[in-house]
Design an enzyme around this catalytic site. Structure first.
Site, PDB file in Angstrom:
ATOM      1  N   TYR A  17       2.604 -11.686 -14.040  1.00 18.22           N
ATOM      2  CA  TYR A  17       2.019 -10.348 -14.156  1.00 18.22           C
ATOM      3  C   TYR A  17       2.225  -9.685 -15.516  1.00 18.22           C
ATOM      4  CZ  TYR A  17       1.749 -10.843  -9.107  1.00 18.22           C
ATOM      5  OH  TYR A  17       1.463 -11.298  -7.849  1.00 18.22           O
ATOM      6  N   HIS A  22      -2.013  -3.909 -14.720  1.00 23.07           N
ATOM      7  CA  HIS A  22      -1.066  -3.167 -13.881  1.00 23.07           C
ATOM      8  C   HIS A  22       0.300  -3.018 -14.557  1.00 23.07           C
ATOM      9  CE1 HIS A  22      -1.391  -1.221 -10.116  1.00 23.07           C
ATOM     10  NE2 HIS A  22      -0.891  -2.126  -9.324  1.00 23.07           N
ATOM     11  N   ASN A  71       4.140  -1.484  -5.754  1.00 23.41           N
ATOM     12  CA  ASN A  71       3.957  -0.617  -4.583  1.00 23.41           C
ATOM     13  C   ASN A  71       5.261  -0.173  -3.930  1.00 23.41           C
ATOM     14  OD1 ASN A  71       1.292  -1.058  -5.145  1.00 23.41           O
ATOM     15  ND2 ASN A  71       0.865  -2.241  -3.316  1.00 23.41           N
ATOM     16  N   ASP A  96      -0.475   2.546 -15.310  1.00 22.70           N
ATOM     17  CA  ASP A  96      -1.897   2.301 -15.539  1.00 22.70           C
ATOM     18  C   ASP A  96      -2.717   3.297 -14.737  1.00 22.70           C
ATOM     19  OD1 ASP A  96      -0.849   0.840 -13.186  1.00 22.70           O
ATOM     20  OD2 ASP A  96      -2.918   0.199 -12.931  1.00 22.70           O
ATOM     21  N   ASN A 117      -0.542   3.301  -5.717  1.00 24.75           N
ATOM     22  CA  ASN A 117       0.538   3.092  -4.741  1.00 24.75           C
ATOM     23  C   ASN A 117       1.927   3.140  -5.360  1.00 24.75           C
ATOM     24  OD1 ASN A 117      -1.159   2.890  -2.486  1.00 24.75           O
ATOM     25  ND2 ASN A 117      -1.583   0.740  -2.943  1.00 24.75           N
TER      26      ASN A 117
END
Length: 193
Positions: A17, A22, A71, A96, A117
Site C-alpha cells: 500500500y 490512500h 478503517n 487523502d 472511514n
C-alpha cells in the site's frame, strides 16, 4: 508556551500500500520526518512515531503512522493522544480526500467525515470530530471506477510527476497550521496553484 502536537498520517500498513492514493497521509508525515532527519520507531500504541520539534525551542511534534489498516486507525491515534497528553484540538490528521482535486490541499477543524472511514474511526475513538485535518486531494476516479479501487491503486504517471510537490506542500500546510493557526494555514494553502 510550547505545546505538543500529534501529527497522524493515515494509511495502510505494508509495502503493498506504500505508494497508493490512500497512503498520501503517511507520505506527508514521512516528509516531515525527513525534513528533520528523523527515523520512525515502534511505539507500544500500535504505531510508528518520531518525536521532534517544529523548530528548536518550539512546539513538540509527535509524527505518527498507525500500524493498523486505515478503517481502524482510531485506536492507535487515541492511545497516542493519551500517552502524550495531547488534546483533540492538537491532533492533526493528514489524509487523502476524494472530493478535492488532485494537487489541492484543504484544511479544516471538525465537521463530518465525508465517507472517509479512517476519519470516522478517529472521531469515534477520540469521542469528538473537533480535530484539525489536512485533506490532500486525490480526486475522483474516472468513469465508473469504484472509489475503493481508486484509493487503493498507485498514483498514475502524470500524478507521480507532481506527487513530490503535493506532498511537500501538504507538509508545509501542517507546519503552518501548527505555527500560525488554522486561518493562516487556510489563507496560505487554499489558494489555487
Amino acid at each position: 508556551m510550547a505545546h505538543t502536537w500529534l501529527i497522524v498520517g493515515l494509511g495502510n500498513p505494508g509495502p503493498r500500500y506504500e505508494t497508493t492514493r490512500h497512503n498520501i497521509g503517511q507520505m506527508v508525515v514521512d516528509e516531515l520526518a525527513q525534513r528533520r532527519s528523523e527515523a520512525f520507531r515502534v511505539h507500544k500504541a500500535g504505531a510508528r512515531v518520531v518525536e521532534t520539534w517544529l523548530r528548536p525551542g518550539g512546539d513538540k511534534l509527535v509524527l505518527a503512522k498507525p500500524n493498523t489498516f486505515m478503517n481502524v486507525s482510531g485506536t492507535p491515534v487515541s492511545a497516542l493522544a493519551r500517552f502524550y497528553s495531547v488534546p483533540a484540538e492538537r491532533v492533526v490528521v493528514v489524509h487523502d480526500e476524494l472530493d478535492i482535486p488532485f494537487d489541492a490541499i484543504k484544511l479544516k477543524v471538525g465537521g463530518g467525515h465525508g465517507g472517509h472511514n479512517g476519519v470516522r474511526d478517529v472521531a469515534s475513538a477520540l469521542t469528538t470530530a473537533d480535530f484539525p485535518r489536512v485533506r490532500v486531494g486525490i480526486g475522483r476516479p474516472p468513469g465508473r471506477q469504484d472509489p475503493a479501487d481508486w484509493v487503493l491503486a498507485p498514483f498514475g504517471g502524470e500524478e507521480r510527476k507532481n506527487l513530490p510537490v503535493l506532498v511537500s506542500d501538504a507538509a508545509d500546510a501542517v507546519e503552518t497550521l501548527v505555527a500560525d493557526g488554522l486561518l493562516a494555514a487556510q489563507q496560505k494553502h487554499h489558494a489555487p496553484r
